[in-house]
Design a protein around this motif. Structure first.
Motif, short mmCIF file in Angstrom:
data_model
loop_
_atom_site.label_atom_id
_atom_site.label_comp_id
_atom_site.label_asym_id
_atom_site.label_seq_id
_atom_site.Cartn_x
_atom_site.Cartn_y
_atom_site.Cartn_z
N GLY A 128 0.81 -1.21 0.00
CA GLY A 128 0.00 0.00 0.00
C GLY A 128 0.84 1.26 0.00
O GLY A 128 1.94 1.30 0.57
N ALA A 129 0.33 2.30 -0.66
CA ALA A 129 1.04 3.57 -0.71
C ALA A 129 1.11 4.20 0.68
O ALA A 129 0.27 3.95 1.54
N GLY A 130 2.15 5.01 0.88
CA GLY A 130 2.29 5.70 2.15
C GLY A 130 3.37 5.11 3.02
O GLY A 130 4.01 4.10 2.67
N VAL A 131 3.58 5.72 4.18
CA VAL A 131 4.66 5.30 5.07
C VAL A 131 4.13 4.90 6.45
O VAL A 131 4.83 4.98 7.44
N GLU A 132 2.88 4.44 6.49
CA GLU A 132 2.31 3.99 7.75
C GLU A 132 2.95 2.65 8.14
O GLU A 132 3.58 1.97 7.33
N THR A 133 2.74 2.26 9.39
CA THR A 133 3.39 1.06 9.93
C THR A 133 3.19 -0.20 9.10
O THR A 133 4.16 -0.92 8.83
N PRO A 134 1.97 -0.55 8.67
CA PRO A 134 1.82 -1.78 7.88
C PRO A 134 2.66 -1.78 6.61
O PRO A 134 3.32 -2.79 6.30
N SER A 135 2.67 -0.68 5.90
CA SER A 135 3.45 -0.61 4.66
C SER A 135 4.94 -0.73 4.95
O SER A 135 5.68 -1.44 4.24
N ARG A 136 5.40 -0.06 5.98
CA ARG A 136 6.82 -0.12 6.33
C ARG A 136 7.21 -1.52 6.81
O ARG A 136 8.30 -2.01 6.49
N ARG A 137 6.33 -2.16 7.55
CA ARG A 137 6.61 -3.52 8.05
C ARG A 137 6.75 -4.49 6.88
O ARG A 137 7.65 -5.33 6.87
N LEU A 138 5.86 -4.39 5.91
CA LEU A 138 5.92 -5.28 4.76
C LEU A 138 7.15 -4.96 3.90
O LEU A 138 7.81 -5.86 3.38
#
Length: 259
Positions: A128-138
């Motif tokens: 997913g676009a963006g720099v939220e925790t789920p995206s960064r974790r993946l």
């Protein structure tokens, strides 16, 4: 084919600092291009808030990522084989429920991706676009992260933010840039040069260019038809660029060559 992390296959992530840069189109095209070289490829929709790989491909999967994470069905049963030669693990379109996954569920998703490399040479993960925790974790779980950007100032700024945070989350990780919707190949290289200089100036390290995908009206037509551009318009400039991107990824370190 061995992963630098010791997995049997590779996890190749695609991320972007902002939406609307064509990341999912690139992910789909790359999955098909890699499958066309004889590799076993799984395209996994990791956009936990706005999953749309299945929509872009015109699929109506009976099972999806949420069912696999809940333990209701194994991944091999949820993954659909696409006519383009790759398999698809769809997200849950029209629902933002997965976007609020806590750490245990994210850990389960990362473990699931690792398990998938036993059956697939490459897992192409559309993050997913963006720099939220789920995206960064993946992103941190990927062997290689491709950050997709275009020449818009907001895209470059957000791509830089993603690269900066990814460097903190996964020090020394392999991250590269894909410039999408470039006016031409030279323009794409200039866009990359701007981002590379910024990273060198503020982060003390550059970022390699993975490839350039040219702006192409045939891409919009393919998206509207819900057919991959490599299938609908295989001779289009963007299709050629996606195939070149697939070749280039495995012509440079750290990916090992495939016999």
């Amino acid at each position: 084919m061995n992963s630098p992390t010791g997995r049997e296959g590779l996890i190749l992530g695609l991320a972007s600092g902002k939406g609307g840069v064509g990341k999912t189109v690139v992910a789909i095209g790359l999955a098909q291009a890699l499958a066309g070289t004889g590799r076993r490829v799984l395209l996994a929709d990791g956009d936990l808030g706005l999953a749309n790989v299945d929509v872009q491909l015109g699929l109506t999967p009976p099972r999806d990522l949420a069912d696999v994470l809940a333990g209701e069905v194994p991944l091999r049963e949820a993954a659909l084989r696409h006519a383009g030669g790759f398999h698809v693990l769809a997200g849950r379109s029209g629902s933002g429920a997965l976007a609020s996954l806590g750490e245990p569920w994210l850990d389960r998703f990362v473990a699931l991706l690792g398990e998938a490399t036993r059956d697939f040479d490459i897992v192409v993960l559309d993050i997913g676009a963006g720099v939220e925790t789920p995206s960064r974790r993946l992103a941190a779980a990927c062997d290689t992260l491709l950050v997709v950007a275009n020449d818009e100032p907001t895209s470059l700024t957000d791509a830089y933010a993603m690269l900066k945070l990814h460097g903190r989350d996964a020090p020394g990780a392999d991250a590269r840039i894909v410039v999408n919707a470039a006016a031409d190949l030279a323009a794409g290289r200039r866009t990359h040069a701007v981002l590379d200089r910024t990273c060198r100036g503020f982060l003390g390290r550059g970022v390699p260019l993975a490839g350039v995908v040219r702006r192409d009206a045939k891409v919009r037509d393919a998206v509207r038809a819900q057919v991959p551009v490599l299938t609908r318009h295989p001779a289009a400039p963007a299709a050629q660029d996606l195939e070149a991107l697939a070749r280039q990824l495995f012509a440079t370190a750290p990916h090992p060559a495939v016999a």
